[in-house]
Design a protein around this motif. Structure first.
Motif, PDB file in Angstrom:
ATOM      1  N   ALA A 182       0.857  -1.190   0.000  1.00  0.00           N
ATOM      2  CA  ALA A 182       0.000   0.000   0.000  1.00  0.00           C
ATOM      3  C   ALA A 182       0.886   1.231   0.000  1.00  0.00           C
ATOM      4  CB  ALA A 182      -0.915  -0.001   1.228  1.00  0.00           C
ATOM      5  N   THR A 183       0.320   2.365  -0.388  1.00  0.00           N
ATOM      6  CA  THR A 183       1.085   3.608  -0.368  1.00  0.00           C
ATOM      7  C   THR A 183       1.277   4.053   1.075  1.00  0.00           C
ATOM      8  OG1 THR A 183      -0.846   5.061  -0.444  1.00  0.00           O
ATOM      9  CG2 THR A 183       0.003   4.241  -2.550  1.00  0.00           C
ATOM     10  N   ALA A 184       2.083   5.083   1.264  1.00  0.00           N
ATOM     11  CA  ALA A 184       2.317   5.607   2.606  1.00  0.00           C
ATOM     12  C   ALA A 184       1.022   6.090   3.247  1.00  0.00           C
ATOM     13  CB  ALA A 184       3.339   6.752   2.543  1.00  0.00           C
ATOM     14  N   GLU A 185       0.077   6.540   2.388  1.00  0.00           N
ATOM     15  CA  GLU A 185      -1.200   7.031   2.907  1.00  0.00           C
ATOM     16  C   GLU A 185      -2.207   5.906   3.107  1.00  0.00           C
ATOM     17  OE1 GLU A 185       0.144   8.092   0.073  1.00  0.00           O
ATOM     18  OE2 GLU A 185       0.977  10.053   0.620  1.00  0.00           O
ATOM     19  N   GLY A 186      -1.865   4.686   2.662  1.00  0.00           N
ATOM     20  CA  GLY A 186      -2.759   3.559   2.866  1.00  0.00           C
ATOM     21  C   GLY A 186      -3.563   3.129   1.659  1.00  0.00           C
TER      22      GLY A 186
END
Length: 378
Positions: A280-284
């Motif tokens: 997932a990205t750092a933001e979720g």
């Protein structure tokens, strides 16, 4: 014969040929000049006293209006619809530019200005608006689009009316077009499973979020592992906008608002499997593309490929998987009020109009339940 009152008050009369008009059953008509200097008539007064009372009310209201105000209103009424719409649009600072703002500009540029733009505000009446709607219908503009266009026109004209550009409400009595929703096509469980089996990982996760949680396409594209706020609750607070390909507020919601929906165990596990396999990205965010977010263009290619592998059913599309959620919920006895809230509908009426056919025999079922209750307590 018209009876003239004091200078500036106007007159009243009966528009009939009766020998004794003062005693005939016909109603009185009053004639006067409004605050904009335009001669007007009103009909429907049963007695002379009623007519005089109304003329007196109008006269007093005109006297209370300062000459400078009356002149400003007259000048405003001379503006064209296009000129006023441009001023009005510049004052709409609170609309979301990528959703509401785009719909407003589209309605103005494609329809309102081209059809009504050169007309003076003080000449716009309910009949003019009705003819405008007739033109939209004749040109094949869809009912849903007609409603959005009328909503924009109504906001502009009502704003002008409130500022005194017209003496009468130009929207009075105008009924909005009735939106005829397209046939709702709902996939079977077998079709849903077949679709998940042949879809790629990205599209399969979107389908799971739509069928399992009732999300719209854009909301499903924004699926985020951080939105799991409990084992069985998913918080929806944004969507990936179809035009900007960036996160945006939800439909029918203000920025920052959210709704919470049930999170079935199978859906949560699908999210966890995807995160474990793809990360997932750092933001979720789970779904992503070259620009960082899963875009509509990417989906369109995958959707075309998906439905080429599935049985051909007229009307079946990605949105049908969201319909599956509603069908599953209502068929399982979940109240329609809860379903409406979870699906993010503007009102329960929208849910009922769309899915009422999924509740056949509900009245008969209620009758049996109530009957049993009555006998048990008798």
């Amino acid at each position: 014969m018209a009876r003239q009152l004091a200078r500036g008050m106007g007159s009243f009369f009966k528009d009939c040929d009766c020998a004794r008009p003062t005693r005939c059953p016909h109603l009185y008509t009053i004639r006067f000049r409004d605050a904009l200097g335009k001669q007007r008539e009103e009909v429907g007064f049963g007695t002379q006293d009623d007519a005089v009372e109304r003329l007196t009310q109008i006269y007093v209201e005109k006297k209370r209006t300062a000459p400078s105000v009356a002149e400003a209103r007259r000048e405003l009424g001379q503006m064209t619809v296009a000129e006023y719409a441009k001023q009005w649009r510049s004052r709409q600072r609170r609309v979301a530019e990528y959703s509401t703002g785009q719909r407003i500009d589209s309605a103005l540029n494609a329809h309102i200005n081209s059809r009504l733009g050169s007309r003076k505000l003080n000449s716009v009446t309910p009949i003019v608006v009705e003819r405008f709607l007739d033109e939209l219908e004749a040109d094949g503009v869809g009912r849903g689009n007609q409603i959005n266009i009328l909503q924009t026109l109504k906001a502009i004209l009502r704003d002008a009316y409130d500022k005194g550009a017209m003496a009468d409400d130009p929207m009075k009595g105008v009924q909005k077009p009735e939106y005829v929703r397209k046939k709702v096509v709902i996939p079977t469980l077998a079709y849903l499973k077949q679709g998940l089996a042949v879809a790629g990982d990205d599209l399969a996760l979107e389908i799971v979020m739509m069928a399992g949680c009732g999300l719209r396409n854009g909301e499903a594209r924004a699926v985020n592992i951080n939105n799991v706020v409990a084992d069985d609750v998913y918080r929806v607070h944004e969507q990936i906008h179809g035009n900007t390909h960036r996160p945006a507020k939800l439909k029918h919601r203000k920025p920052g608002e959210f709704r919470e929906v049930p999170l079935p165990r199978s859906v949560r596990e699908a999210m966890e499997r995807y995160a474990e396999k793809h990360g997932a990205t750092a933001e979720g965010y789970l779904l992503r593309g070259p620009s960082g977010y899963y875009t509509e263009t990417m989906e369109r290619r995958r959707v075309r490929s998906l439905f080429e592998k599935l049985p051909v059913i007229d009307g079946m599309g990605m949105y049908s998987f969201r319909h599956y959620f509603a069908s599953n919920a209502l068929g399982s006895g979940i109240p329609i009020t809860d379903v409406a809230e979870w699906m993010g509908h503007r009102s329960i009426e929208e849910t009922y109009r769309t899915y009422r056919h999924l509740m056949p025999g509900s009245i008969a079922k209620a009758a049996r339940v109530l009957d049993a209750g009555l006998w048990e307590t008798a």
